[in-house]
Motif scaffolding. Structure first.
Motif, PDB file in Angstrom:
ATOM      1  N   GLN A 143       0.825  -1.208   0.000  1.00  0.00           N
ATOM      2  CA  GLN A 143       0.000   0.000   0.000  1.00  0.00           C
ATOM      3  C   GLN A 143       0.863   1.263   0.000  1.00  0.00           C
ATOM      4  OE1 GLN A 143      -2.357  -0.609   3.502  1.00  0.00           O
ATOM      5  NE2 GLN A 143      -3.498  -2.309   2.628  1.00  0.00           N
ATOM      6  N   SER A 175      -5.709  -4.996  10.937  1.00  0.00           N
ATOM      7  CA  SER A 175      -6.934  -5.422  10.266  1.00  0.00           C
ATOM      8  C   SER A 175      -6.595  -6.226   9.022  1.00  0.00           C
ATOM      9  CB  SER A 175      -7.769  -4.203   9.861  1.00  0.00           C
ATOM     10  OG  SER A 175      -7.095  -3.459   8.862  1.00  0.00           O
ATOM     11  N   THR A 177      -6.121  -6.561   5.116  1.00  0.00           N
ATOM     12  CA  THR A 177      -5.638  -5.563   4.154  1.00  0.00           C
ATOM     13  C   THR A 177      -6.795  -4.967   3.355  1.00  0.00           C
ATOM     14  OG1 THR A 177      -5.162  -7.354   2.590  1.00  0.00           O
ATOM     15  CG2 THR A 177      -3.336  -6.550   3.911  1.00  0.00           C
ATOM     16  N   ASP A 179      -9.644  -4.175   4.304  1.00  0.00           N
ATOM     17  CA  ASP A 179     -10.366  -3.155   5.056  1.00  0.00           C
ATOM     18  C   ASP A 179      -9.645  -1.811   5.019  1.00  0.00           C
ATOM     19  OD1 ASP A 179     -12.269  -5.030   5.709  1.00  0.00           O
ATOM     20  OD2 ASP A 179     -11.349  -5.545   7.641  1.00  0.00           O
ATOM     21  N   VAL A 180      -8.386  -1.831   4.635  1.00  0.00           N
ATOM     22  CA  VAL A 180      -7.602  -0.594   4.526  1.00  0.00           C
ATOM     23  C   VAL A 180      -7.512  -0.156   3.071  1.00  0.00           C
ATOM     24  CG1 VAL A 180      -5.372   0.496   4.973  1.00  0.00           C
ATOM     25  CG2 VAL A 180      -6.280  -1.207   6.581  1.00  0.00           C
TER      26      VAL A 180
END
Length: 259
Positions: A143, A175, A177, A179-180
């Protein structure tokens, strides 16, 4: 010969002694590291600085797995693992190039590993050296924007001596990944940047080896689908184990499951 199961047992004992963390993130990459160091990489444990050695840059929070595999491969005595994460020791709990023999670069700052790997691969081209460069990234690490800046550069050079391995376990610090940021279809994304990309079962050593050894004419990316916490049922796919250390009872349960 040392097996991935041996690596897991040794690593759990080491992390238990030191109350270490990032346990699940280390367990997910054991087969990848074992395949690299025992089947693929051209290295000499007796001469860690051999100029023509292959270079491997690990994801920064996976020092425990890397150190355990390096010790098993003979880069330093296994007894050194007793010092992991203790005062005054150079067996740091993060990947640091000034720690132990065989560690190529400091990659604890997320997202910088691929840029460092590109520099090493470029140096091999300039110096006309035959070595290959391998960089492991976490899926959450992907990310980071500088990963994709580097990913755009590598095929344009081009660097056919560079391979990226993504530990695609679906979880990051706090969390899932997804969800991000949606990190699905990573292989398609790398192909769009000009890479050769393959998806493999990250716990199948034969599949990992085949993908790593395929001939290439461009940078290669292997998306290794793994289970965070692999091998210890209470840790598998449980995001809380990114930061937790183990109680004595949990250590004993883990070692029972690992034989």
């Amino acid at each position: 010969m040392t097996t991935p199961l041996d690596i897991r047992r040794s690593m759990i004992r080491m992390l238990a002694r030191s109350e270490g963390r990032h346990i699940a993130a280390n367990l997910s990459i054991v087969e990848i590291l074992h395949t690299l160091y025992f089947r693929v990489l051209k290295v000499d444990p007796q001469d860690p600085d051999w100029p023509d050695r292959d270079r491997f840059l690990s994801k920064g929070h996976a020092a425990a797995a890397l150190f355990t595999v390096l010790a098993a491969r003979g880069f330093f005595p296994r007894e050194k693992l007793i010092e992991y994460n203790t005062d005054g020791s150079n067996a740091y709990p993060v990947v640091d190039m000034y720690s132990l023999p065989g560690v190529e670069a400091s990659t604890t700052s997320m997202g910088r590993g691929l840029s460092l790997g590109i520099g090493m691969a470029l140096a091999a081209k300039v110096d006309q050296r035959p070595y290959q460069v391998y960089v492991m990234l976490g899926d959450g690490e992907c990310q980071e924007g500088n990963v994709w800046e580097a990913a755009m550069l590598a095929p344009s050079v081009p660097l056919d001596n560079l391979t990226v391995i993504v530990d695609n376990n679906g979880l990051q610090g706090a969390s899932a990944t997804r969800d991000v940021m949606d990190m699905s279809n990573l292989s398609e994304r790398f192909r769009a940047f000009g890479w050769e990309a393959y998806d493999v079962d990250g716990h199948d050593q034969d599949a990992i080896e085949r993908a790593l050894c395929l001939p290439k004419s461009a940078p290669k990316c292997v998306i290794a689908h793994t289970i965070k916490g692999r091998g210890v049922s209470m840790m598998e796919n449980d995001v809380s184990w990114h930061h937790r250390s183990m109680t004595r009872k949990e250590v004993m349960q883990a070692l029972r499951e690992l034989g």
